[in-house]
Design an enzyme around this catalytic site. Structure first.
Site, short mmCIF file in Angstrom:
data_model
loop_
_atom_site.label_atom_id
_atom_site.label_comp_id
_atom_site.label_asym_id
_atom_site.label_seq_id
_atom_site.Cartn_x
_atom_site.Cartn_y
_atom_site.Cartn_z
N LYS A 1 0.86 -1.19 0.00
CA LYS A 1 0.00 0.00 0.00
C LYS A 1 0.90 1.24 0.00
CE LYS A 1 -4.24 1.16 2.47
NZ LYS A 1 -4.84 1.11 3.81
O1 G3P Z 1 -8.42 2.19 5.20
C1 G3P Z 1 -8.37 3.55 5.53
C2 G3P Z 1 -9.19 3.84 6.71
O2 G3P Z 1 -8.75 3.07 7.78
C3 G3P Z 1 -9.24 5.26 7.09
O3 G3P Z 1 -10.38 5.42 7.83
O4 G3P Z 1 -11.92 6.44 9.41
O5 G3P Z 1 -9.46 6.96 9.54
O6 G3P Z 1 -10.83 7.86 7.70
P1 G3P Z 1 -10.65 6.75 8.66
#
Ligand code: G3P
Length: 212
Positions: free
Chosen positions: A83
């Site tokens: 990634k």
């Molecule tokens: O996979 C990316 C994700 O974990 C980000 O999520 O909720 O931190 O925007 P968030």
């Protein structure tokens, strides 16, 4: 549509695997930091548990550093996906790695234009973050719809869309409706997807009536 679990917690992953819900896993440095143990051990453990792609994120910022880091991570599992954040140096690294057949996921995508560039560089997956756009009063799912449409027009684009930054079951359903290939979902949202008060009420009534 495939479901990935957005988690580095092996117990969460195992629990959903037993329900047949885990087509793959995405992690990032924030999710890794929540777990005990070092990055390598966590990723190796997940790779051994899950048959599908396991996304491990690099933290280098220049192309050489990213490629070097990727080469270190790749032996940790047969199902590793590297990634890489959406930067120019990141896409340079995607170009190098994809030519060697190494699977990559370009993350932190916030426009369909970024997704198009990542696809052209050879990314196996692109990861639009819908929740973080919603946080800024922009409808995140719109960019997913745009990239799904563009990718479907051009047969030469084989890149798959993994919708990330999922905050609710509605996000999951909207991603499915706009044609995303994959949604990566945190455990909390998968749990929410199971529930409906009428299901609980119905089960309670059936059990009560069965006893009559
Ligand atoms: O996979 C990316 C994700 O974990 C980000 O999520 O909720 O931190 O925007 P968030």
């Amino acid at each position: 549509m495939k479901i990935f679990v957005d988690s580095a917690n092996i117990e969460e992953i195992k629990g959903f695997k037993n329900l047949g819900l885990v087509d793959g896993v995405t992690t990032n440095p924030t999710l890794i930091a929540k777990e005990k143990g070092n990055f390598e051990d966590i990723i190796r453990t997940i790779c051994a548990e899950v048959e599908g792609p396991v996304n491990a994120e690099v933290v280098s910022v220049d192309c050489d550093g990213i490629v070097k880091e990727a080469r270190k991570i790749i032996p940790w599992g047969d199902n590793i996906v590297i990634k890489i954040p959406m930067t120019k140096e990141g896409l340079k690294a995607v170009n190098v790695l994809s030519k060697e057949g190494i699977k990559t996921n370009v993350t932190l995508i916030f426009t369909a234009a970024q997704a198009l560039l990542a696809a052209k560089a050879g990314a196996t997956y692109v990861c639009p973050f819908v929740g973080r756009l919603d946080d800024l009063s922009q409808i995140g799912m719109e960019i997913v719809g745009q990239m799904a449409e563009v990718f479907s027009i051009y047969n030469e684009i084989k890149t798959e869309i993994i919708v990330a930054s999922i905050r609710s079951p509605l996000h999951v359903m909207d991603a499915a409706l706009v044609g995303a290939h994959i949604v990566t979902i945190p455990a909390k949202v998968i749990e929410q997807m199971f529930n409906h008060p009428l299901t609980d009420k119905g089960v309670e009534k059936f059990l009560k009536d069965a006893g009559k």
